[in-house]
Design an enzyme around this catalytic site. Structure first.
Site, PDB file in Angstrom:
ATOM      1  N   LYS A 191     -10.816   4.579 -14.403  1.00 12.57           N
ATOM      2  CA  LYS A 191     -11.887   5.062 -13.515  1.00 12.57           C
ATOM      3  C   LYS A 191     -11.926   6.583 -13.604  1.00 12.57           C
ATOM      4  O   LYS A 191     -10.904   7.248 -13.382  1.00 12.57           O
ATOM      5  CB  LYS A 191     -11.612   4.657 -12.070  1.00 12.57           C
ATOM      6  CG  LYS A 191     -12.059   3.260 -11.743  1.00 12.57           C
ATOM      7  CD  LYS A 191     -12.014   3.053 -10.244  1.00 12.57           C
ATOM      8  CE  LYS A 191     -12.353   1.630  -9.873  1.00 12.57           C
ATOM      9  NZ  LYS A 191     -12.181   1.382  -8.428  1.00 12.57           N
TER      10      LYS A 191
ATOM     11  N   GLU B 213     -13.996  -3.988 -12.019  1.00 16.27           N
ATOM     12  CA  GLU B 213     -14.027  -4.249 -10.579  1.00 16.27           C
ATOM     13  C   GLU B 213     -15.137  -5.211 -10.145  1.00 16.27           C
ATOM     14  O   GLU B 213     -15.972  -4.911  -9.293  1.00 16.27           O
ATOM     15  CB  GLU B 213     -14.139  -2.920  -9.799  1.00 16.27           C
ATOM     16  CG  GLU B 213     -13.727  -3.106  -8.334  1.00 16.27           C
ATOM     17  CD  GLU B 213     -13.581  -1.802  -7.580  1.00 16.27           C
ATOM     18  OE1 GLU B 213     -12.899  -0.895  -8.071  1.00 16.27           O
ATOM     19  OE2 GLU B 213     -14.168  -1.717  -6.482  1.00 16.27           O
TER      20      GLU B 213
ATOM     21  N   ARG C  65      -9.823  -6.170  -8.734  1.00 17.84           N
ATOM     22  CA  ARG C  65      -9.536  -4.728  -8.812  1.00 17.84           C
ATOM     23  C   ARG C  65      -9.873  -4.019  -7.498  1.00 17.84           C
ATOM     24  O   ARG C  65      -9.258  -3.005  -7.165  1.00 17.84           O
ATOM     25  CB  ARG C  65     -10.283  -4.079  -9.985  1.00 17.84           C
ATOM     26  CG  ARG C  65      -9.926  -2.615 -10.122  1.00 17.84           C
ATOM     27  CD  ARG C  65     -10.318  -1.986 -11.433  1.00 17.84           C
ATOM     28  NE  ARG C  65      -9.883  -0.602 -11.443  1.00 17.84           N
ATOM     29  CZ  ARG C  65      -9.827   0.177 -12.507  1.00 17.84           C
ATOM     30  NH1 ARG C  65     -10.193  -0.307 -13.683  1.00 17.84           N
ATOM     31  NH2 ARG C  65      -9.411   1.411 -12.418  1.00 17.84           N
TER      32      ARG C  65
ATOM     33  N   ASN D 209      -8.343  -0.816  -3.474  1.00 19.04           N
ATOM     34  CA  ASN D 209      -9.000   0.105  -2.533  1.00 19.04           C
ATOM     35  C   ASN D 209      -8.667  -0.204  -1.081  1.00 19.04           C
ATOM     36  O   ASN D 209      -9.403   0.208  -0.179  1.00 19.04           O
ATOM     37  CB  ASN D 209     -10.513   0.068  -2.738  1.00 19.04           C
ATOM     38  CG  ASN D 209     -10.900   0.771  -4.018  1.00 19.04           C
ATOM     39  OD1 ASN D 209     -10.335   1.812  -4.346  1.00 19.04           O
ATOM     40  ND2 ASN D 209     -11.815   0.193  -4.760  1.00 19.04           N
TER      41      ASN D 209
ATOM     42  N   HIS E   6      -9.263   2.422   1.561  1.00 14.18           N
ATOM     43  CA  HIS E   6     -10.024   3.514   0.960  1.00 14.18           C
ATOM     44  C   HIS E   6     -11.403   3.702   1.585  1.00 14.18           C
ATOM     45  O   HIS E   6     -11.927   4.814   1.595  1.00 14.18           O
ATOM     46  CB  HIS E   6     -10.170   3.306  -0.553  1.00 14.18           C
ATOM     47  CG  HIS E   6      -8.919   3.595  -1.331  1.00 14.18           C
ATOM     48  ND1 HIS E   6      -7.705   2.990  -1.054  1.00 14.18           N
ATOM     49  CD2 HIS E   6      -8.680   4.423  -2.387  1.00 14.18           C
ATOM     50  CE1 HIS E   6      -6.792   3.441  -1.913  1.00 14.18           C
ATOM     51  NE2 HIS E   6      -7.347   4.304  -2.717  1.00 14.18           N
TER      52      HIS E   6
ATOM     53  N   HIS F 185      -6.217  12.885  -0.376  1.00 10.35           N
ATOM     54  CA  HIS F 185      -6.661  11.500  -0.598  1.00 10.35           C
ATOM     55  C   HIS F 185      -5.621  10.502  -0.069  1.00 10.35           C
ATOM     56  O   HIS F 185      -5.950   9.575   0.676  1.00 10.35           O
ATOM     57  CB  HIS F 185      -6.914  11.296  -2.092  1.00 10.35           C
ATOM     58  CG  HIS F 185      -7.307   9.904  -2.463  1.00 10.35           C
ATOM     59  ND1 HIS F 185      -8.539   9.373  -2.137  1.00 10.35           N
ATOM     60  CD2 HIS F 185      -6.626   8.918  -3.122  1.00 10.35           C
ATOM     61  CE1 HIS F 185      -8.603   8.125  -2.585  1.00 10.35           C
ATOM     62  NE2 HIS F 185      -7.459   7.824  -3.184  1.00 10.35           N
TER      63      HIS F 185
END
Ligand code: NAD
Ligand code: GLY
Length: 357
Positions: A139, A233, A237, A241, A244, A261
């Site tokens: 990514k 994704e 996948r 996250n 997130h 982050h």
């Protein structure tokens, strides 16, 4: 030396995990074709590691040094990499080498995807977060003022070179931020690894080399397995996250770079666990154990002072929103996540109201 392979057919690549590998002469030579390469790094990392990396390459590479920070992960600085490549007349046989954390890695990978419709690149990640997460899986991208990582591409590297000795210069706050992503793997995929972290996270925070190498390797194995199953994704996948969607709202609202982050992911994970509990999927012990682990790693367990509407505004532009429906990664049980829209607005509001500082 540990080697984990990311199994993607003819685009498979190795992840080398080895102390002092950054200084190892010609370690990267098999992955550099032709006689051009460009190292992309930043003004903090260049004085620490650029000379060592240059000395280890088969020839001297060109260099782009970006300003340091998430605030510069934007189209303007992405363009700076492209300009340097054109100015130095790099051909489509060139290799870009990302020397830095996730910001440098994501921007360099995106430049490798875009330059002349795609050139090779190598990841040399220098933060814990980038070693266990962002350097693996392809990514790449940059932020837009209206949303994080909104512009980018999938672009797998040719190799990932992880040297855990770089933690010697990494600020502790950055190590903590990386621990949030390490803990994520235990939560979503491997309850035994979560238990191992409960016993060993303090050692990692003290930079015990064996503990760090074991955790990096296990994290990379899990990431490689997930990416091999679902590179772009479409399904599993998205588990990566966890926390997130809440975390990205924190980062965007606070201004990129204010909350790291990993810090935002930690607070966001506590919110995702709160909602998972409201749905009856996990009990309070999972929340308590996760909070204790985050606290060992000096990570925040509550978001900053934001209103519910501020959260919802940013969450509405999350990449997991499909046809206007917000989907979230939640925990079905310790060691197993799911992507779901199966929660009511009232349940989400209750989580936001309950968890906001
Ligand atoms: P970062 O790249 O900003 O690095 C953190 C800080 O540490 C920076 O100031 C950097 O200059 C400094 N630094 C890096 N290595 C150092 C070292 N060895 N010694 C001293 N200082 C060092 O942050 P990060 O946490 O590595 O990455 C965060 C970024 O990664 C975010 O933009 C996030 O969106 C992205 N990300 C991407 C993926 C993906 O799959 N592509 C996954 C997770 C996160
Ligand atoms: N960091 C999330 C992913 O790589 O999919």
């Amino acid at each position: 030396m540990a080697i984990t392979n990311v199994d993607l057919g003819e685009r498979s690549y190795p992840i080398f995990i080895e102390p002092a590998s950054l200084n190892q002469k010609d370690k990267l030579a098999p992955y550099i074709h032709g006689n051009q390469a460009m190292i992309v790094t930043n003004e903090t990392i260049a004085p620490l590691y650029l000379d060592a990396l240059q000395a280890a390459l088969p020839f001297t590479a060109d260099v782009v040094i970006l300003p340091d920070g998430e605030a510069y992960k934007d189209l303007e600085h992405f363009n700076q990499i492209l300009t340097a490549l054109i100015e130095k007349r790099h051909s489509r046989k060139t290799t870009l080498i990302a020397l830095g954390g996730g910001v440098v890695g994501d921007m360099t990978g995106f430049a490798a995807a875009a330059y002349q419709r795609g050139v090779n690149f190598i990841q040399v990640p220098t933060t814990l977060l980038s070693q266990v997460d962002s350097s693996v899986g392809g990514k790449t991208g940059v932020n837009h003022p209206l949303g994080k990582n909104m512009i980018g591409a999938f672009k797998q590297p040719q190799a990932v070179l992880i040297d855990p000795h770089v933690f010697r210069t990494l600020p502790e706050r950055e190590l903590s931020a990386g621990m949030a992503e390490v803990i994520k793997y235990g939560l979503i995929y491997d309850a035994d690894f979560f238990a191992w972290l409960e016993a060993n996270a303090a050692k990692m925070m003290a930079l015990d080399l064996d503990a760090c190498i074991y955790a990096i390797q296990r994290a990379c194995e899990i990431k490689a397995e997930v990416v091999a199953k679902d590179e772009t994704e479409q399904g599993i996948r998205a588990w990566l996250n966890l926390g997130h969607t809440f975390g990205h709202a924190i980062e965007a609202h606070m201004g990129y770079g204010q909350w790291l982050h990993g810090e935002a992911v930690a607070a966001g994970t506590m919110q995702a666990l709160d909602l998972s509990k409201r749905l009856g999927w996990i009990d309070q012990t999972v929340i308590d154990r996760t909070q204790a682990l985050f606290e060992i790693c000096k990570l925040p367990v509550k978001p900053p002072a934001m209103t519910r509407d501020e959260f919802l505004k940013y969450m509405a532009v999350d990449k997991k929103v499909i046809d206007g429906t917000l989907r979230l990664v939640l925990l079905e049980q310790l060691g197993k996540a799911t992507v779901t829209a199966d929660f009511s607005a009232a349940q989400l509001n209750a989580t936001l109201d309950e968890t906001i500082a």
